[in-house]
Write an enzyme that holds these catalytic residues in place. Structure first.
Site, PDB file in Angstrom:
ATOM      1  N   SER A  78       0.841  -1.196   0.000  1.00 42.84           N
ATOM      2  CA  SER A  78       0.000   0.000   0.000  1.00 42.84           C
ATOM      3  C   SER A  78       0.874   1.242   0.000  1.00 42.84           C
ATOM      4  O   SER A  78       2.074   1.179   0.274  1.00 42.84           O
ATOM      5  CB  SER A  78      -0.908   0.018   1.231  1.00 42.84           C
ATOM      6  OG  SER A  78      -0.200   0.468   2.377  1.00 42.84           O
ATOM      7  N   ASP A  79       0.284   2.369  -0.287  1.00 37.79           N
ATOM      8  CA  ASP A  79       0.956   3.633  -0.049  1.00 37.79           C
ATOM      9  C   ASP A  79       0.617   4.076   1.380  1.00 37.79           C
ATOM     10  O   ASP A  79      -0.129   3.412   2.106  1.00 37.79           O
ATOM     11  CB  ASP A  79       0.543   4.682  -1.080  1.00 37.79           C
ATOM     12  CG  ASP A  79       1.618   5.739  -1.310  1.00 37.79           C
ATOM     13  OD1 ASP A  79       2.461   5.932  -0.411  1.00 37.79           O
ATOM     14  OD2 ASP A  79       1.598   6.386  -2.372  1.00 37.79           O
ATOM     15  N   TRP A  80       1.163   5.214   1.771  1.00 38.72           N
ATOM     16  CA  TRP A  80       1.138   5.718   3.143  1.00 38.72           C
ATOM     17  C   TRP A  80      -0.275   5.747   3.732  1.00 38.72           C
ATOM     18  O   TRP A  80      -1.100   6.549   3.331  1.00 38.72           O
ATOM     19  CB  TRP A  80       1.757   7.111   3.145  1.00 38.72           C
ATOM     20  CG  TRP A  80       2.024   7.735   4.467  1.00 38.72           C
ATOM     21  CD1 TRP A  80       1.158   8.507   5.187  1.00 38.72           C
ATOM     22  CD2 TRP A  80       3.228   7.678   5.225  1.00 38.72           C
ATOM     23  NE1 TRP A  80       1.757   8.945   6.340  1.00 38.72           N
ATOM     24  CE2 TRP A  80       3.038   8.457   6.386  1.00 38.72           C
ATOM     25  CE3 TRP A  80       4.467   7.066   5.043  1.00 38.72           C
ATOM     26  CZ2 TRP A  80       4.022   8.620   7.359  1.00 38.72           C
ATOM     27  CZ3 TRP A  80       5.450   7.224   5.998  1.00 38.72           C
ATOM     28  CH2 TRP A  80       5.222   8.000   7.138  1.00 38.72           C
ATOM     29  N   GLU A  81      -0.563   4.854   4.655  1.00 40.77           N
ATOM     30  CA  GLU A  81      -1.795   4.828   5.439  1.00 40.77           C
ATOM     31  C   GLU A  81      -3.060   4.663   4.592  1.00 40.77           C
ATOM     32  O   GLU A  81      -4.172   4.957   5.047  1.00 40.77           O
ATOM     33  CB  GLU A  81      -1.906   6.106   6.289  1.00 40.77           C
ATOM     34  CG  GLU A  81      -2.766   5.934   7.533  1.00 40.77           C
ATOM     35  CD  GLU A  81      -2.831   7.196   8.377  1.00 40.77           C
ATOM     36  OE1 GLU A  81      -2.337   7.161   9.505  1.00 40.77           O
ATOM     37  OE2 GLU A  81      -3.386   8.205   7.905  1.00 40.77           O
ATOM     38  N   ASP A  82      -2.919   4.175   3.377  1.00 41.44           N
ATOM     39  CA  ASP A  82      -4.062   4.204   2.469  1.00 41.44           C
ATOM     40  C   ASP A  82      -5.114   3.141   2.744  1.00 41.44           C
ATOM     41  O   ASP A  82      -6.253   3.271   2.277  1.00 41.44           O
ATOM     42  CB  ASP A  82      -3.581   4.107   1.020  1.00 41.44           C
ATOM     43  CG  ASP A  82      -3.097   5.450   0.489  1.00 41.44           C
ATOM     44  OD1 ASP A  82      -3.548   6.479   1.018  1.00 41.44           O
ATOM     45  OD2 ASP A  82      -2.275   5.468  -0.441  1.00 41.44           O
TER      46      ASP A  82
END
Length: 704
Positions: free
Chosen positions: A247-251
């Site tokens: 995933s990307d940051w906190e997505d």
């Protein structure tokens, strides 16, 4: 917090042991304090993390990941190369590959084996603040540059301690937000997605990239992290991707609190994992692991999906050799920031500066020692040459560019002054307002030449969101006041995307577009201004004429009314003259299984040695889906001395003639095709066998 002591190990051992031993964290990312660290400090931090991992039952090593975007920029001694939007303008795959080799050497030297790069988003929305991270607006160019980056980064074996695992991002459709702002919705028909945005990822997976990062936005109402069709059916199914998806940051959390797709965080985890996510980038807590355990206990299918994700992650760790040795080597620190790397950076920067306009004013003669005024907000600061992802996320801390690195960095003014000592700098305006405008105008009255440096300040992601492409009002006022003096103005544009400069450029004698050329960009710009280097870059994105002129070079026939650009994709001037002649095709018709050779003669008929990027475009004249007026299909960078000529040859086949139809299938249709090279053109036909109809010629061919 407070400024860190760069000589101290930044790891909190108590928190680290809890994360690894109690919560079984297997991957760590980002820079301590969110700022570049000394290489020796990085090694201590990585050693500490890996030592704790060795104290666990299964001794599974940590895979540490970092954004090394235009260099290993979270390492203080690293080299800051041109950003992708600039590098793509070199059309030089050899230089792109060599840069990737250096970035991987410097990143792996501190013990980090995983790089969140390359960015394979196709940059077709110029308002988007992440445009500078892309290799431009053309899918073929993006794919070839990405392929070169992967080859340089990984070589033949990512276990090698000079290589890293790459991470393709941001899969998929991230770069076409409807309103131009970061992490906002895109609306992309699937045939367009497969035609424009998928091919670079397809090529990169074929090149061996082992990890993929997901689009932080949404496409057609489905967030990237919840899109089973994209992640599982296409990526892991059609493309046979065997690596892992992160995933990307906190997505994943955002599926709940932002997108309102999940009623709670646990449901967000279930949706993402079942869609195809293998690893979660959760920056501030351990909730993902807890939710996975809970869900696996009550859902056998979820448990199977977790097992699959685990196998994928362990395979990449094994391929990196982390089970054999996860520790960095102290002697590798001397590979960072070497003279050879800086020399490569100079070469790269030179090949990324586009001479977009010139009435003969350039090159200047430094021997004449004319009075030169450098004015504008980008002329005497370091950060703007490098932009975001430079020592800190936003690339905005000027003092770091002074204090970090193994060579002193210089501004555009400083490099101009080296070549012409009768030069001075006066800002006149910054990015947000006027400064010493009247003083600057008075100095300009006494100057023979004005070098006007304009553009954007550093930014990254959402912090770079804008409402339109207009240049800031303060810079327009400065430009107007200086142009009113009727002095020769050389315009230099520095920034991450093409802000509107039409009225300024049309009144300037020459225009240089640097975008984000890296720490050696100032040297390259000055050398080009004074003719010490012959410019050879071409634009990797079309430069809009006005704020709504966002049509790309490969527009559809009905868009002809909106096709005017200030400078189009592939545009770039030289101080010498290249003559193209004798365009010829090996055949006037080909069959489905045949290839075609296109040859063209290029001669340097000017008065200066130079390099030239030879670009081959194609047009499918009639098809069942409207086709672009031209598409880039091949390119080659050549170097010619004065009077020298060479035959450049390209081979294409029916793969290059294919497109995605309305059923989302890649097809080839018989008919007439046109070839364009510079100002020359010719045509040929694709002829099918009698017993083969167009509807039967549906293939799974990938774009070359």
């Amino acid at each position: 917090g407070d400024q860190p002591n760069y000589d101290e190990n930044p790891i909190n051992i108590t928190k680290l042991e809890y994360a690894i031993k109690q919560k079984h964290v297997g991957s760590i990312l980002n820079a301590p304090y969110n700022i570049a660290q000394k290489s020796s400090t990085w090694q201590e931090a990585i050693k500490t993390a890996q030592n704790v991992a060795q104290q666990t039952k299964n001794k599974i090593p940590i895979i540490y990941g970092i954004d090394s975007i235009h260099g290993a920029h979270y390492i203080q001694e690293s080299v800051l190369f041109p950003h992708a939007i600039s590098l793509a303008g070199s059309f030089n795959l050899d230089v792109a590959k060599k840069i990737a080799e250096i970035v991987s050497i410097e990143t792996r030297a501190v013990g980090i084996p995983w790089n969140f790069n390359p960015v394979l988003d196709v940059g077709r929305q110029p308002v988007w603040p992440r445009l500078f991270e892309t290799y431009g607006e053309d899918p073929y160019l993006v794919g070839k540059m990405g392929e070169a980056f992967i080859q340089g980064s990984q070589g033949n074996d990512i276990k090698n301690r000079t290589k890293v695992a790459t991470c393709l991002k941001h899969y998929i459709g991230y770069s076409l937000p409807f309103n131009g702002k970061d992490r906002t919705p895109a609306f992309i028909p699937e045939n367009m997605l497969r035609e424009v945005f998928l091919p670079p990822f397809e090529k990169a997976i074929a090149a061996g990239a082992p990890t993929v990062m997901v689009n932080s936005g949404e496409v057609n109402g489905i967030p990237g992290h919840a899109n089973y069709h994209y992640l599982t059916e296409i990526l892991k199914g059609e493309l046979n991707f065997s690596g892992f998806v992160v995933s990307d940051w906190e997505d994943i959390k955002r599926l709940h609190y932002r997108d309102k797709l999940a009623e709670n965080d646990e449901e967000a985890v279930r949706i993402a994992v079942m869609a195809g996510l293998d690893m979660s980038m959760v920056p501030y807590d351990y909730s993902f692991a807890d939710y996975c355990v809970n869900l696996a206990k009550k859902d056998a299918k979820f448990s199977e999906r977790v097992d699959d994700a685990t196998r994928r992650i362990l395979k990449v760790k094994n391929d990196l050799g982390l089970f054999e040795n996860s520790q960095p080597f102290a002697e590798d620190l001397n590979k960072i920031g070497t003279m050879e790397s800086h020399n490569l950076n100079v070469e790269a920067a030179r090949e990324t500066i586009v001479l977009a306009q010139n009435d003969g004013t350039l090159p200047l003669n430094s021997n004449e020692n004319k009075k030169i005024l450098v004015a504008g907000p980008t002329g005497n600061v370091l950060r703007v040459l490098n932009g975001g992802w430079s020592y800190v996320w936003q690339g905005s801390v000027e003092e770091l560019f002074v204090n970090f690195g193994t060579q002193k960095k210089t501004t555009i003014f400083e490099e101009v002054n080296k070549l012409n000592s009768n030069s001075e700098y006066s800002q006149g305006a910054d990015f947000n307002g006027l400064t010493n405008l009247n003083e600057t105008v008075e100095k300009a009255k006494n100057a023979d030449i004005i070098i006007l440096t304009i553009g954007e300040d550093s930014y990254c992601e959402g912090f770079g969101n804008i409402d339109n492409l207009m240049l800031s009002e303060s810079q327009q006022v400065l430009a107007d006041r200086l142009l009113e003096l009727n002095k020769p103005v050389v315009l230099v544009y520095i920034g991450g995307r093409p802000r509107i400069i039409t009225n300024i450029a049309r009144r300037s004698k020459a225009v240089l577009i640097g975008f984000l050329p890296g720490e050696k960009g100032s040297k390259a710009i000055a050398e080009i201004i004074f003719g010490k280097y012959n410019p050879n870059a071409k634009l990797s994105v079309s430069y809009p004429l006005n704020v709504n002129g966002i049509t790309t070079y490969d527009y559809k026939p009905m868009e002809i009314y909106d096709a005017n650009k200030l400078y189009t994709f592939g545009h770039g001037l030289s101080y010498t003259k290249f003559e193209y002649s004798n365009l010829r095709l090996s055949k006037k018709s080909i069959g489905l299984q045949e290839s075609l050779t296109i040859s063209v003669n290029v001669k340097n008929s000017g008065q200066m040695d130079g390099k030239e990027s030879v670009l081959l475009f194609l047009n499918d004249e009639y098809a069942s889906v409207t086709r672009p007026v031209r598409e880039l299909k091949r390119f080659e960078k050549i170097s010619l001395k004065i009077g020298e000529s060479v035959d450049v040859k390209f081979n294409i086949n029916s793969d290059d003639l294919s497109f995605i139809n309305t059923n989302n299938q890649r097809v080839v249709e018989q008919g007439k095709f046109s070839i364009f090279v510079e100002g020359l053109s010719d045509s040929f036909s694709l002829i099918m066998d009698k017993d083969v109809t167009t509807s039967q010629v549906q293939t799974t061919m990938t774009t070359s």
